[in-house]
Design a protein around this motif. Structure first.
Motif, PDB file in Angstrom:
ATOM      1  N   LEU A  71      35.127   8.972  42.739  1.00 46.28           N
ATOM      2  CA  LEU A  71      34.392   8.252  41.672  1.00 46.28           C
ATOM      3  C   LEU A  71      33.590   7.236  42.451  1.00 46.28           C
ATOM      4  O   LEU A  71      34.051   6.341  43.020  1.00 46.28           O
ATOM      5  CB  LEU A  71      35.489   7.471  40.605  1.00 46.28           C
ATOM      6  N   LEU A  72      32.504   7.191  42.121  1.00 47.20           N
ATOM      7  CA  LEU A  72      31.480   6.240  42.731  1.00 47.20           C
ATOM      8  C   LEU A  72      31.770   4.858  42.571  1.00 47.20           C
ATOM      9  O   LEU A  72      31.701   4.001  43.301  1.00 47.20           O
ATOM     10  CB  LEU A  72      29.920   6.509  42.166  1.00 47.20           C
ATOM     11  N   GLU A  73      32.074   4.393  41.269  1.00 53.64           N
ATOM     12  CA  GLU A  73      32.457   3.142  40.972  1.00 53.64           C
ATOM     13  C   GLU A  73      33.632   2.595  41.595  1.00 53.64           C
ATOM     14  O   GLU A  73      33.660   1.379  42.226  1.00 53.64           O
ATOM     15  CB  GLU A  73      32.810   2.888  39.526  1.00 53.64           C
ATOM     16  N   ALA A  74      34.618   3.414  41.813  1.00 51.29           N
ATOM     17  CA  ALA A  74      35.953   2.907  42.506  1.00 51.29           C
ATOM     18  C   ALA A  74      35.487   2.759  44.042  1.00 51.29           C
ATOM     19  O   ALA A  74      35.739   1.858  44.726  1.00 51.29           O
ATOM     20  CB  ALA A  74      37.067   4.145  42.421  1.00 51.29           C
ATOM     21  N   LYS A  75      34.695   3.707  44.492  1.00 53.28           N
ATOM     22  CA  LYS A  75      33.979   3.535  46.102  1.00 53.28           C
ATOM     23  C   LYS A  75      33.361   2.188  46.190  1.00 53.28           C
ATOM     24  O   LYS A  75      33.709   1.637  46.978  1.00 53.28           O
ATOM     25  CB  LYS A  75      33.167   4.865  46.416  1.00 53.28           C
ATOM     26  N   PHE A  76      32.700   2.005  45.394  1.00 55.43           N
ATOM     27  CA  PHE A  76      31.798   0.682  45.376  1.00 55.43           C
ATOM     28  C   PHE A  76      32.843  -0.478  45.438  1.00 55.43           C
ATOM     29  O   PHE A  76      32.855  -1.393  46.207  1.00 55.43           O
ATOM     30  CB  PHE A  76      30.904   0.531  44.110  1.00 55.43           C
ATOM     31  N   HIS A  77      33.673  -0.474  44.582  1.00 50.03           N
ATOM     32  CA  HIS A  77      34.671  -1.670  44.681  1.00 50.03           C
ATOM     33  C   HIS A  77      35.666  -1.801  45.922  1.00 50.03           C
ATOM     34  O   HIS A  77      35.615  -2.771  46.378  1.00 50.03           O
ATOM     35  CB  HIS A  77      35.598  -1.708  43.413  1.00 50.03           C
ATOM     36  N   LEU A  78      36.058  -0.442  46.437  1.00 50.93           N
ATOM     37  CA  LEU A  78      36.688  -0.436  47.455  1.00 50.93           C
ATOM     38  C   LEU A  78      35.832  -0.802  48.700  1.00 50.93           C
ATOM     39  O   LEU A  78      36.147  -1.949  49.572  1.00 50.93           O
ATOM     40  CB  LEU A  78      37.121   0.781  47.909  1.00 50.93           C
ATOM     41  N   PHE A  79      34.688  -0.359  48.867  1.00 49.04           N
ATOM     42  CA  PHE A  79      33.728  -0.943  49.919  1.00 49.04           C
ATOM     43  C   PHE A  79      33.253  -2.610  49.976  1.00 49.04           C
ATOM     44  O   PHE A  79      33.469  -3.150  51.001  1.00 49.04           O
ATOM     45  CB  PHE A  79      32.526  -0.073  50.054  1.00 49.04           C
ATOM     46  N   GLU A  80      33.378  -3.031  48.718  1.00 48.36           N
ATOM     47  CA  GLU A  80      33.273  -4.384  48.320  1.00 48.36           C
ATOM     48  C   GLU A  80      34.308  -5.180  48.756  1.00 48.36           C
ATOM     49  O   GLU A  80      34.071  -6.250  49.550  1.00 48.36           O
ATOM     50  CB  GLU A  80      32.787  -4.500  46.836  1.00 48.36           C
ATOM     51  N   ALA A  81      35.663  -4.656  48.689  1.00 40.47           N
ATOM     52  CA  ALA A  81      36.874  -5.308  49.039  1.00 40.47           C
ATOM     53  C   ALA A  81      36.761  -5.265  50.483  1.00 40.47           C
ATOM     54  O   ALA A  81      37.195  -6.497  51.121  1.00 40.47           O
ATOM     55  CB  ALA A  81      37.988  -4.675  48.551  1.00 40.47           C
ATOM     56  N   ALA A  82      36.373  -4.302  51.221  1.00 37.41           N
ATOM     57  CA  ALA A  82      36.266  -4.166  52.785  1.00 37.41           C
ATOM     58  C   ALA A  82      35.531  -5.151  53.258  1.00 37.41           C
ATOM     59  O   ALA A  82      35.680  -5.901  54.190  1.00 37.41           O
ATOM     60  CB  ALA A  82      36.067  -2.757  53.024  1.00 37.41           C
ATOM     61  N   GLU A  83      34.084  -5.329  52.675  1.00 38.16           N
ATOM     62  CA  GLU A  83      33.300  -6.160  53.097  1.00 38.16           C
ATOM     63  C   GLU A  83      33.851  -7.547  52.893  1.00 38.16           C
ATOM     64  O   GLU A  83      33.571  -8.303  53.991  1.00 38.16           O
ATOM     65  CB  GLU A  83      32.040  -6.121  52.315  1.00 38.16           C
ATOM     66  N   GLN A  84      34.495  -8.132  51.960  1.00 35.90           N
ATOM     67  CA  GLN A  84      35.100  -9.319  51.776  1.00 35.90           C
ATOM     68  C   GLN A  84      36.288  -9.535  52.806  1.00 35.90           C
ATOM     69  O   GLN A  84      36.085 -10.898  53.381  1.00 35.90           O
ATOM     70  CB  GLN A  84      35.815  -9.457  50.335  1.00 35.90           C
ATOM     71  N   LEU A  85      36.707  -8.641  53.248  1.00 35.89           N
ATOM     72  CA  LEU A  85      37.969  -8.854  54.277  1.00 35.89           C
ATOM     73  C   LEU A  85      36.965  -8.676  55.614  1.00 35.89           C
ATOM     74  O   LEU A  85      37.616  -9.762  56.493  1.00 35.89           O
ATOM     75  CB  LEU A  85      38.759  -7.536  54.318  1.00 35.89           C
ATOM     76  N   GLU A  86      36.028  -8.364  56.011  1.00 40.97           N
ATOM     77  CA  GLU A  86      35.376  -8.374  57.166  1.00 40.97           C
ATOM     78  C   GLU A  86      34.653 -10.010  57.067  1.00 40.97           C
ATOM     79  O   GLU A  86      34.797 -10.483  58.217  1.00 40.97           O
ATOM     80  CB  GLU A  86      34.100  -7.528  57.083  1.00 40.97           C
ATOM     81  N   GLU A  87      34.460 -10.531  56.138  1.00 40.24           N
ATOM     82  CA  GLU A  87      33.674 -11.845  55.829  1.00 40.24           C
ATOM     83  C   GLU A  87      35.106 -12.842  56.154  1.00 40.24           C
ATOM     84  O   GLU A  87      34.961 -13.701  56.982  1.00 40.24           O
ATOM     85  CB  GLU A  87      33.153 -12.250  54.601  1.00 40.24           C
ATOM     86  N   LEU A  88      36.121 -12.785  55.822  1.00 39.06           N
ATOM     87  CA  LEU A  88      37.294 -13.331  55.998  1.00 39.06           C
ATOM     88  C   LEU A  88      37.538 -13.177  57.485  1.00 39.06           C
ATOM     89  O   LEU A  88      37.819 -14.246  58.132  1.00 39.06           O
ATOM     90  CB  LEU A  88      38.491 -12.963  55.095  1.00 39.06           C
ATOM     91  N   ALA A  89      37.639 -12.128  58.008  1.00 36.16           N
ATOM     92  CA  ALA A  89      37.875 -12.050  59.618  1.00 36.16           C
ATOM     93  C   ALA A  89      36.784 -12.843  60.360  1.00 36.16           C
ATOM     94  O   ALA A  89      37.142 -13.681  61.342  1.00 36.16           O
ATOM     95  CB  ALA A  89      37.713 -10.772  59.975  1.00 36.16           C
ATOM     96  N   ALA A  90      35.443 -12.845  60.070  1.00 37.97           N
ATOM     97  CA  ALA A  90      34.460 -13.477  60.660  1.00 37.97           C
ATOM     98  C   ALA A  90      34.740 -15.016  60.365  1.00 37.97           C
ATOM     99  O   ALA A  90      34.373 -15.774  61.510  1.00 37.97           O
ATOM    100  CB  ALA A  90      33.022 -13.159  60.265  1.00 37.97           C
TER     101      ALA A  90
END
Length: 52
Positions: free
Chosen positions: A28-47
């Motif tokens: 599902l495209l929308e679910a993918k979007f939200h998961l990739f968004e969550a991953a990006e937020q985690l990368e920002e926290l890591a940085a």
């Protein structure tokens, strides 16, 4: 014992990678979007952890 514990940044990156791997399996495209968004937020926290 802290020497054997991964840093917060490393933990965030591991979570982000697991989310991305899961997102690749989701059709599902929308679910993918939200998961990739969550991953990006985690990368920002890591940085932030790396800087601080």
């Amino acid at each position: 014992m802290d020497a054997f514990r991964p840093s917060k940044a490393a933990e965030y990156r591991q979570q982000a990678e697991r989310i991305r791997a899961f997102a690749e399996q989701v059709s599902l495209l929308e679910a993918k979007f939200h998961l990739f968004e969550a991953a990006e937020q985690l990368e920002e926290l890591a940085a932030d952890e790396d800087r601080g």
